[in-house]
Design an enzyme around this catalytic site. Sequence first.
Site, PDB file in Angstrom:
ATOM      1  CB  VAL A 172       2.035   0.831  18.772  1.00  0.00           C
ATOM      2  CG1 VAL A 172       3.052   1.824  18.229  1.00  0.00           C
ATOM      3  CG2 VAL A 172       1.091   0.382  17.665  1.00  0.00           C
ATOM      4  CE  LYS A 211      -5.439   4.927  14.198  1.00  0.00           C
ATOM      5  NZ  LYS A 211      -4.535   3.801  14.105  1.00  0.00           N
ATOM      6  CB  VAL A 250      -1.515   9.039   8.175  1.00  0.00           C
ATOM      7  CG1 VAL A 250      -2.264   8.811   6.872  1.00  0.00           C
ATOM      8  CG2 VAL A 250      -2.222  10.077   9.031  1.00  0.00           C
ATOM      9  CB  ILE A 285       3.642   4.310   4.610  1.00  0.00           C
ATOM     10  CG1 ILE A 285       3.183   2.881   4.338  1.00  0.00           C
ATOM     11  CG2 ILE A 285       4.021   5.005   3.315  1.00  0.00           C
ATOM     12  CD1 ILE A 285       1.926   2.813   3.500  1.00  0.00           C
ATOM     13  N   GLY A 320      -2.822  -8.085  15.432  1.00  0.00           N
ATOM     14  CA  GLY A 320      -2.537  -6.750  15.987  1.00  0.00           C
ATOM     15  C   GLY A 320      -2.771  -5.629  14.988  1.00  0.00           C
ATOM     16  CG  ASP A 335      -7.990   3.514  11.547  1.00  0.00           C
ATOM     17  OD1 ASP A 335      -7.379   3.759  12.595  1.00  0.00           O
ATOM     18  OD2 ASP A 335      -7.421   3.235  10.468  1.00  0.00           O
ATOM     19  CE  LYS A 391      -4.847   4.835  10.049  1.00  0.00           C
ATOM     20  NZ  LYS A 391      -4.962   3.401   9.732  1.00  0.00           N
ATOM     21  N   GLY A 426       0.265  -2.880  12.406  1.00  0.00           N
ATOM     22  CA  GLY A 426       1.082  -3.913  13.033  1.00  0.00           C
ATOM     23  C   GLY A 426       2.135  -3.292  13.933  1.00  0.00           C
TER      24      GLY A 426
HETATM   25  N1  HSE Z   1      -6.285  -0.369  12.791  1.00  0.00           N
HETATM   26  C1  HSE Z   1      -5.371   0.334  11.960  1.00  0.00           C
HETATM   27  C2  HSE Z   1      -5.303  -0.348  10.608  1.00  0.00           C
HETATM   28  C3  HSE Z   1      -4.021   0.370  12.610  1.00  0.00           C
HETATM   29  O1  HSE Z   1      -5.799  -1.470  10.483  1.00  0.00           O
HETATM   30  O2  HSE Z   1      -4.789   0.240   9.665  1.00  0.00           O
HETATM   31  C4  HSE Z   1      -3.028   1.260  11.947  1.00  0.00           C
HETATM   32  O3  HSE Z   1      -3.441   2.594  11.963  1.00  0.00           O
END
Ligand code: HSE
Length: 379
Positions: free
Chosen positions: A11, A88, A115, A119, A170, A184, A188, A285
Amino acid sequence: MKIALLGCGVVGGGVLDICDAREDIEVKYVLVRRDRPELGARAVKDISTIINDKEVETVVEVMGGLSPAYEYVCAAMKAGKSVVTANKHLVAHYYKELTSLARECGVALRCTPAVGGGIPWLKNLERVLRLDKVKSFSGIMNGTTNFILDAMHFDGRDFSEVLSQAQKLGYAEADPSADIDGLDIQRKCIISANVAFGVCVGEADVPVFGIRSICSADIAAAERLGCVCKMLAFGKALDGGISVYVEPCFVKHGELEAAVSTNRNVISFETELTGKESFYGQGAGRYPTAYNVAEDVLDIMGGEKSFYTDKAEPATPDNSLDAHAYYVRCAVNDEWLSSVAVERCCEGVVTEPVTVAKMHEWASKMKEVEPSLFIAGLV
Ligand code: HSE
């Protein structure tokens, strides 16, 4: 505006490309751990160079992890610098501390890329809260798991093969367990619930079931029920409290979430005045995420000086307020499961409506003896 990047991975590299192509944002420093000759003189290894430089107005944290990211962003805010972060885990874990500190220091703390990747979900949540009340939100908040589920459904591909592809693209976290076990998404979901309801929810209070154990029999079961399996996050303001949780769900063909392919996310809120609004785009990404980092920096340049909300009341979700039917595949004969099962479906069963609290409590204990257990809410 002069900014500093903390980290320059997938990123961070994207943020650098976007900023270097503009005249109004100058990346003065990039904090790195190892030598990066291609970054030239702006690569620094000591955070104090950044903290002590008054010209740096905003610090962009894209290094990931809790420490030293937490110490660095706190030092930046205390030095009067605004912070943008895509992290996050950091924001969900230290929500109260970070939002209070930003307020005390009178600086902006923005985390739109944390999050929904590309978007502008949090920004729209902030906007709707100015004159409306959020009753609930839900959606697909993870690109990696959506990419995997999509490929399993529509290309008949194997879980581990698609996961490696998501890593190469990625999308996945450094440790992809965070994606496939749902952590993850939990992070979020916590940030979304906190902003949506003006609360501060702890990680231990948001139950999660991931897709690590999903197999082709579960995909077949979803299809037999006219559904697609999706990982969803939920937050609901209900009579008596809030419900917040993350679980795989079988979503009927024809519903918005069922049509979301590859790494894309869709997140919706339902409010009192405007009804349901949905936000769709690439959830992971390099460039989608870097885009939202740069947008946050532009908002700060435009005068933004706060977090998305100034309310953070401690709250414990009560998931016994919410109930629905589940699909469950469990190789162990279990008395409670038999008592709520209403029909067989492929290698599993469909249950009568049970509370989210009860199902997650049961599944978390059962997983210890039956790791291949899989559950999905029927929504
Ligand atoms: N690993 C996370 C996903 C990256 O696949 O959504 C973006 O937050």
